[in-house]
Write an enzyme that holds these catalytic residues in place. Structure first.
Site, PDB file in Angstrom:
ATOM      1  N   GLY A  82       0.790  -1.232   0.000  1.00 18.19           N
ATOM      2  CA  GLY A  82       0.000   0.000   0.000  1.00 18.19           C
ATOM      3  C   GLY A  82       0.814   1.268   0.000  1.00 18.19           C
TER       4      GLY A  82
ATOM      5  N   CYS B 201     -27.673 -12.379 -19.110  1.00 15.04           N
ATOM      6  CA  CYS B 201     -27.388 -13.671 -18.473  1.00 15.04           C
ATOM      7  C   CYS B 201     -28.156 -13.866 -17.174  1.00 15.04           C
ATOM      8  CB  CYS B 201     -25.878 -13.827 -18.231  1.00 15.04           C
ATOM      9  SG  CYS B 201     -25.282 -12.900 -16.803  1.00 15.04           S
TER      10      CYS B 201
ATOM     11  N   CYS C  65     -24.110  -7.135 -17.540  1.00 14.20           N
ATOM     12  CA  CYS C  65     -22.863  -7.297 -16.803  1.00 14.20           C
ATOM     13  C   CYS C  65     -21.777  -6.392 -17.386  1.00 14.20           C
ATOM     14  CB  CYS C  65     -22.360  -8.736 -16.905  1.00 14.20           C
ATOM     15  SG  CYS C  65     -23.343  -9.923 -16.004  1.00 14.20           S
TER      16      CYS C  65
ATOM     17  N   CYS D 103     -20.176 -12.614 -18.211  1.00  6.93           N
ATOM     18  CA  CYS D 103     -21.508 -12.697 -18.796  1.00  6.93           C
ATOM     19  C   CYS D 103     -21.546 -13.766 -19.898  1.00  6.93           C
ATOM     20  CB  CYS D 103     -21.883 -11.333 -19.380  1.00  6.93           C
ATOM     21  SG  CYS D 103     -23.617 -11.143 -19.789  1.00  6.93           S
TER      22      CYS D 103
END
Lengths: 356, 189, 288
Positions: free
Chosen positions: C32, C244, C266, C272
């Site tokens: 980080g 979907c 999606c 998808c």
């Protein structure tokens, strides 16, 4: 309602590139623009692209200008992307601008001085009237020539230096920083700041320099000297032990002399702002000198209040390749983030009881 | 002459493969990777140690070479071209754990400006057992190494407590490689 | 394996790759934390993913299988362009199948399918400094990270809660990594933040213009900032995918007509397609 998945990004890109190439060429009945024509006849554009592209190569700069359809930031970007892949064979010795073969040399602080005032190829006293003679491609008569009186032309600062009226050169760094290899960190030393300005966008520096003249961090400047001409580039290979001349470059240098009443740490004396750029670029060199001086505010014990005095602000925003990329990237799809904003705003409106 | 011994057969792909091994090792502390299989470095340099040097060290870095590895100095100089460093060097390469506290551990604002120690050991995957925990590990994990000093846990603990400052260790033995980033805690295994 | 004539494998020269690789190792060692690096000018503009591209170029090998997504889709023009760049300069195999990829470069999304230990996710990052909107000076934010002084961010979140009743950040939602460093997750929707927490894959972040690299090793704690009485929560469109039928994936909203009609599908196109291939059909879809 039928939804067709958006396919064919690859074909779209190919088609766009083909269209771009055709647009670049324009009407094929018109003669193709030669790189030599750009280099010889659009010299100021070539100089600007070399300065902001950080690469002294008039031939490649002219090619970049052609490839970019005259978009000078795009052309500078092409040069920069080419430059990063080049191996580094050597570092040059500092150039000696006192030994410059002068094309132009002006001082605003003395009426006359050794070597004289040399106007050179300037627009300064042209009347800005469109010259329709250029439409027909008239060849201008040759300019008058005079013999060179020889010898180096001493820099104006050197005349002031003798009396101690102007600050001396700062300590020389053994190895100057290079922000193309080491990322910036703050406080940034003056060598790195000057490098950033030398690569920086002319328009940005002009605006920043201009702002100091209008009261945003005023530094009471006088144009001590502007000189433009050819200097030698020398390198000293370790195995030789002496410097060898590898070629010439055209540079524009500006020494700005700034009023200074002194501070707790420094006696009253003139201070300096410095500008240097590839090619013939006095607007850039002068603006750079103003901004360089403004960024020395903290060092000289002045209040830092104006944008041009804020080193982080100036240095982080002077690069037009970074700026143009980040501004133009807004055209890339952001619909995923926009969708998340849509849902957040819908939720907030629902919670606030706003009816549909 | 040791400089006659070659580096990677393919410098580009050799360095890439070794880097991936080091990256995996640093990301998963204690996990043993293999590298330097095609290298024949001069004694006493192990293939893994040599591979890590070829991959990470160059003229833009400083390197401090332990006297016990001096016989490899020419080879390293020829292939890596690193500048000679001191205790604040970017890399220290050695075959016994140095005094970590004497090396550069970075500062609070720039903890990354720290020394990375490339430590050549007798063996990895056998020897003394340690338990490692921290980023990169789904659960505390056992790690075996031969050649770390008896007081290793105390010394590593002192280094780990400097976090985010600290020294990162790349451990090499033969063609095996593992890493202990400063973020990892070690205890008796 | 072929490379573009005149350029090195994966475009970057070896010295540059070593510099980036050294930065990557430091980044992994300090999860980080932003590592400054000598970002190079790439042949693509800043903002188009120059940081991600440099990271990918330094990591990529001839055995890798590369997937590139932008907005979750493999077929967006920028994803196509970057995939082509590496196919041309490194000759690597490319795929749109999340499971088949060993290295995934992404802009603005994390794939829906959980990633594995043998995969690496490379994020393109426009602004690596999570505090940048609160404190523009990088000298100042660097000091704040050194002291772990993140009060400013908590104050901003708290102000949101008092004004709106909840935090009003919907993407690039700040996260705390390994309990120490505040980190910008890049402009992924906050919906994706939980996927970063203890992810099995290594996550690498490249910010080219800002010249920073950072990383999250596998199985590392990544916590979205929140308060006990106002826990972090994600939002997505409440619909299911029109194609979907997925009811838990992140959805794009597509304007279907000029009468306010909308279609939700999606955002992760591979997810998808795989669902449709397996026989899932949404309200607007036809069986695959």
């Amino acid at each position: 309602m039928a939804y067709v998945a958006v396919k064919g990004g690859e074909r779209a890109i190919d088609n766009a590139h083909a269209w771009l190439a055709a647009t670049r060429r324009g009407d094929p009945a018109v003669t193709d623009l030669g790189i030599d024509q750009i280099r010889e006849q659009l010299g100021r554009a070539v100089d600007r692209v070399m300065a902001e592209g950080s690469l002294y190569d008039p031939e490649l700069a002219a090619l970049a200008i052609k490839q970019a359809q005259g978009d000078l930031i795009e052309a500078a970007f092409l040069l920069r992307a080419y430059r990063t892949t080049l191996p580094r064979f050597a570092h040059s010795e500092p150039v000696d601008t006192a030994a410059m073969a002068i094309h132009r040399r002006i001082s605003a602080v003395f009426k006359d001085l050794p070597g004289g005032q040399v106007l050179g190829p300037t627009y300064d006293y042209t009347h800005r009237l469109l010259d329709f003679g250029l439409e027909s491609g008239d060849v201008p008569p040759p300019p008058a020539e005079a013999p060179v009186d020889g010898g180096p032309m001493q820099r104006v600062n050197d005349f002031l230096k003798h009396e101690g009226l102007i600050e001396a050169d700062g300590p020389a760094h053994e190895t100057p920083g290079d922000l193309t290899r080491e990322p910036l960190s703050f406080p940034a030393s003056r060598d790195v700041r000057l490098q950033a300005l030398a690569r920086g966008d002319e328009g940005f520096l002009l605006a920043m320099g201009y702002s100091t003249q209008r009261g945003y961090g005023g530094s009471h400047p006088f144009a001590g000297e502007i000189r433009m001409g050819t200097v030698k580039i020398e390198i000293e290979p370790a195995e030789l032990g002496f410097a060898i001349d590898i070629g010439d470059v055209v540079l524009t240098e500006c020494q700005m002399v700034n009023q200074f009443k002194g501070s707790r740490t420094t006696p009253p004396q003139f201070t300096r702002g410095y500008g240097l750029t590839f090619g013939h670029g006095e607007r850039k060199a002068m603006a750079m000198a103003l901004v360089d001086r403004a960024m020395r505010a903290e060092e000289l014990g002045e209040d830092v209040t104006a944008p041009a005095q804020n080193v982080e602000f100036v240095v982080y925003h002077s690069d037009n390749i970074e700026g143009t990329g980040f501004v133009e990237h807004l055209q890339l799809p952001h619909y995923v983030d926009f969708q998340s904003e849509l849902e957040t705003i819908r939720r907030m409106r629902a919670e606030a009881g706003v009816s549909q | 002459m040791s400089i006659d011994l070659p580096g990677f057969a393919d410098p580009v792909l050799g360095a890439q493969a070794c880097f991936r091994a080091v990256l995996t090792a640093m990301s998963r502390p204690g996990l043993i990777q293999r590298t330097g299989l095609d290298l024949t470095p001069p004694s006493p340099l192990a293939p893994a140690t040599a591979a890590v040097l070829l991959t990470l060290v160059d003229a833009e870095t400083t390197l401090l070479l332990a006297p016990s590895l001096a016989a490899s100095a020419e080879w390293i100089e020829f292939h890596c071209g690193a500048r000679q460093g001191d205790a604040a060097a970017d890399f220290v390469v050695t075959d016994s754990l140095p005094d970590l506290a004497a090396l550069e551990s970075g500062n609070d604002e720039c903890p990354e400006r720290s020394t990375t120690v490339i430590l050549q050991l007798a063996a990895l995957g056998q020897g003394t057992a340690y338990t490692l925990a921290g980023p990169g590990l789904a659960a505390p994990t056992r790690f075996l190494a031969e050649g770390l000093p008896a007081d290793f846990l105390a010394r590593w603990g002192a280094n780990h407590r400097l976090y985010p400052r600290g020294i990162d260790l790349i451990l090499c033995a033969g063609t095996d490689l593992a890493a202990l980033p400063r973020s990892v805690a070690a205890s008796e295994g | 394996m072929t490379s573009a004539a005149g350029y090195n494998f994966a475009y970057l020269d070896e010295q540059t790759k070593r510099m980036i690789r050294r930065a990557l190792l430091k980044a992994v060692a300090i999860p980080g934390h932003q590592i400054p690096f000598g970002s190079r000018e790439m042949p693509l503009p800043y903002g188009w993913g120059t940081g991600g591209i440099q990271v990918t170029a330094a990591v990529l090998g001839p055995d890798d299988v590369l997937k590139v997504i932008d907005q979750g889709a493999d077929d967006t023009t920028n994803a196509v362009s970057i995939r082509r760049f590496f196919a041309r300069t490194a000759g690597v195999a490319t795929t749109t199948d999340t499971a088949a990829a060993t290295l995934i470069q992404t802009r603005h999304r994390i794939p829906e399918k959980p990633l594995r230990e043998d995969q690496i996710l490379v994020y393109q990052v426009p602004q690596p400094e999570p505090l940048s909107r609160l404190e523009p000076s990088r000298a100042e934010t660097r000091r704040m990270h050194a002291l772990a002084e993140y009060g400013l961010m908590y104050v901003k979140l708290y102000e949101d809660i008092t004004r709106f009743g909840h935090v009003a950040i919907s993407y690039d939602y700040p996260v705390m990594v390994n309990g120490r460093h505040l980190m910008a997750p890049s402009p992924i929707p906050a919906f994706d933040n939980p996927k970063m927490h203890r992810m099995a894959a290594l996550q690498l972040f490249g910010a080219g213009r800002e010249k920073r690299i950072y990383a999250v090793p596998p199985y590392t704690s990544v916590v979205s900032l929140d308060f006990d009485d106002h826990p972090f929560r994600t939002t997505r469109a409440p619909q299911c995918c029109g194609l979907c039928g997925a009811d838990s994936s992140y959805l794009d909203e597509i304007v279907a007509d000029d009468k306010g009609g909308r279609l939700f599908v999606c955002s992760d196109t591979d997810f998808c397609e795989e669902r449709r291939a397996a026989g899932h059909v949404g309200p607007e879809g036809v069986a695959a």
